[in-house]
Design a protein around this motif. Structure first.
Motif, mmCIF file in Angstrom:
data_model
loop_
_atom_site.group_PDB
_atom_site.id
_atom_site.type_symbol
_atom_site.label_atom_id
_atom_site.label_comp_id
_atom_site.label_asym_id
_atom_site.label_seq_id
_atom_site.Cartn_x
_atom_site.Cartn_y
_atom_site.Cartn_z
ATOM 1 N N CYS A 114 0.858 -1.186 0.000
ATOM 2 C CA CYS A 114 0.000 0.000 0.000
ATOM 3 C C CYS A 114 0.890 1.230 0.000
ATOM 4 O O CYS A 114 1.615 1.473 0.965
ATOM 5 C CB CYS A 114 -0.921 0.009 1.217
ATOM 6 N N GLY A 115 0.807 2.005 -1.062
ATOM 7 C CA GLY A 115 1.658 3.184 -1.170
ATOM 8 C C GLY A 115 1.274 4.297 -0.227
ATOM 9 O O GLY A 115 2.128 5.002 0.305
ATOM 10 N N ASN A 116 -0.043 4.504 -0.011
ATOM 11 C CA ASN A 116 -0.458 5.560 0.902
ATOM 12 C C ASN A 116 0.071 5.309 2.310
ATOM 13 O O ASN A 116 0.675 6.184 2.931
ATOM 14 C CB ASN A 116 -1.988 5.684 0.927
ATOM 15 N N MET A 117 -0.120 4.087 2.821
ATOM 16 C CA MET A 117 0.341 3.789 4.173
ATOM 17 C C MET A 117 1.867 3.686 4.248
ATOM 18 O O MET A 117 2.448 3.899 5.318
ATOM 19 C CB MET A 117 -0.297 2.494 4.679
ATOM 20 N N THR A 118 2.526 3.401 3.132
ATOM 21 C CA THR A 118 3.986 3.405 3.120
ATOM 22 C C THR A 118 4.520 4.773 3.527
ATOM 23 O O THR A 118 5.608 4.884 4.114
ATOM 24 C CB THR A 118 4.516 3.010 1.729
ATOM 25 N N THR A 119 3.762 5.829 3.243
ATOM 26 C CA THR A 119 4.161 7.186 3.623
ATOM 27 C C THR A 119 4.489 7.283 5.107
ATOM 28 O O THR A 119 5.356 8.067 5.517
ATOM 29 C CB THR A 119 3.036 8.174 3.290
ATOM 30 N N ALA A 120 3.833 6.491 5.928
ATOM 31 C CA ALA A 120 3.996 6.594 7.378
ATOM 32 C C ALA A 120 5.126 5.720 7.926
ATOM 33 O O ALA A 120 5.444 5.828 9.117
ATOM 34 C CB ALA A 120 2.690 6.206 8.064
ATOM 35 N N ILE A 121 5.743 4.878 7.105
ATOM 36 C CA ILE A 121 6.701 3.904 7.623
ATOM 37 C C ILE A 121 7.941 4.580 8.214
ATOM 38 O O ILE A 121 8.322 4.326 9.363
ATOM 39 C CB ILE A 121 7.126 2.911 6.519
ATOM 40 N N GLY A 122 8.600 5.442 7.473
ATOM 41 C CA GLY A 122 9.797 6.102 7.969
ATOM 42 C C GLY A 122 9.528 6.939 9.211
ATOM 43 O O GLY A 122 10.232 6.804 10.221
#
Length: 398
Positions: A114-122
């Protein structure tokens, strides 16, 4: 790929044994908005040693459509999971696994990213102490933009992510805005490197820029492209649509939903993800995705007007058998790359594009940078915002 869970193991679903009733365990996590999605982020080491999926589904309340007995948001875009851990892989800082958590069904689909939720990983990893906090003397910019390498275990791909920090926490406030989220926030840039062949091993897994999918209502021309995630592209006109539809226009038409899902299921079967199309909705409900596209058009959103001159193509994408209210980021990466690959359906309907591809979606415009040379997709980059909404313990019962 989904993992089925016995509903009897989920609190509130049918009857439970007396031994289970009333006994709760806790799970440390954070509720986070990433891009236009929302979900739970958890450190890998904080998962229970056994019955992990049952615990997650109990936390989300994933056994009835309101998810009233859990933290789930009752839609596919607000019922998501990210499991985040420091990485032992060379040159990788953080690795993560995405799970699309079912709403009505007791299942978690681990088939893609999921690209949108990937935003929050870092930002999550930084706030959780998984990364070294820069010394104040090294902060040469205000704010300082930290860069790190991520590895997504679902697709086995590397990403680079940059985001602002103040030396203690990842920043959430900023001047960057995205359509579908009110206000502004701190910009997070995510680059998917060498994003082709993520799940199927081929850029065109069905053998070319276009193919024909045979369904019960006739044949449909499609582009099946594997960039960041496999996506099935069809012309909006092939579905009897204009391409400017809103979620209510699609989600309340059961016959149309069945036709769209049959097309996706046929592609899913031909890709070898399932053995036959009838299994696709259950066994792989989230992947491949299906998008319908058309030439740039002007249309109204809930809050604004998108002008045809502002976009390169008009597009809508499905999410777990319903129309995505905005646009999936991994799907946007694939869409942007497709506009720059000769012969694909998005390329045929799009205006002449540069690396900056503007996609018109139900709530506005998403711009994606697609680095494409001939038939090689080197990278795609998307900028989004994120915000930690809550942190603490979520409770579950087994």
């Amino acid at each position: 790929m989904t993992r089925d869970v016995d509903p009897a193991n989920i609190p509130g679903y049918g009857s439970r044994t007396a031994a289970r009733a009333g006994s709760q365990e806790h799970l440390k996590c954070a509720l986070v908005r990433g891009g236009t999605s929302k979900g739970m982020l958890i450190r890998g080491g904080d998962l229970p040693l056994e019955h992990q999926d049952e615990a997650i589904l109990s936390v989300f309340g994933s056994h009835e459509p309101r998810q009233v007995d859990g933290i789930g948001g009752a839609t596919s875009t607000t019922s998501k999971l990210m499991i985040v851990s420091p990485s032992s892989r060379p040159t990788v800082d953080i690795e993560y696994t995405f799970g699309q958590v079912g709403v009505k069904e007791a299942m978690i689909d681990y088939g893609g990213n999921c690209g949108n939720m990937t935003t929050a990983i870092g930002p999550f990893a930084y706030d959780e102490g998984m990364l070294e906090i820069p010394e104040e003397s090294t902060l040469t910019e205000d704010p300082y933009r930290l860069s790190l390498t991520l590895f997504n275990t679902n697709t086995e791909t590397r990403l680079t992510q940059t985001f602002p920090v103040n030396g203690r926490r990842a920043l959430t406030e900023g001047s960057f805005s995205i359509h579908g989220v009110p206000g502004t926030g701190a910009r997070v840039d995510t680059t998917f490197h060498d994003p082709s062949r993520t799940k199927t091993g081929a850029l065109y897994p069905l053998g070319g820029p276009t193919t024909t999918l045979e369904t019960s209502t006739g044949s449909v021309e499609a582009t099946v492209l594997d960039v960041t995630t496999p996506v099935v592209f069809v012309r909006a006109e092939a579905l009897g649509l204009t391409g400017t539809e809103r979620p209510d226009d699609i989600d309340n038409d059961s016959a149309l939903l069945e036709r769209i899902e049959e097309i996706r299921s046929v592609a899913c079967s031909r890709l070898g993800i399932v053995t036959n199309a009838a299994q696709a909705t259950h066994d792989s409900p989230g992947f491949p995705k299906l998008a319908f596209v058309t030439e740039p058009q002007s249309y109204e959103t809930d809050t604004d007007c998108v002008k045809a001159t502002e976009i390169d193509l008009t597009a809508r994408i499905m999410s777990m058998q319903y129309l995505h209210p905005i646009y999936a980021v991994t799907g946007a990466g694939c869409t942007a790359a497709a506009t720059r690959l000769p012969g694909t359906i998005p390329n045929q309907v799009a205006t002449d594009t540069t690396e900056e591809v503007a996609i018109g979606h139900p709530q506005g415009i998403m711009t994606v940078t697609a680095d494409v040379e001939a038939e090689t997709v080197n990278a795609v980059t998307v900028s989004r915002t994120q915000r930690r909404l809550m942190e603490g313990n979520a409770f579950y019962t087994l």
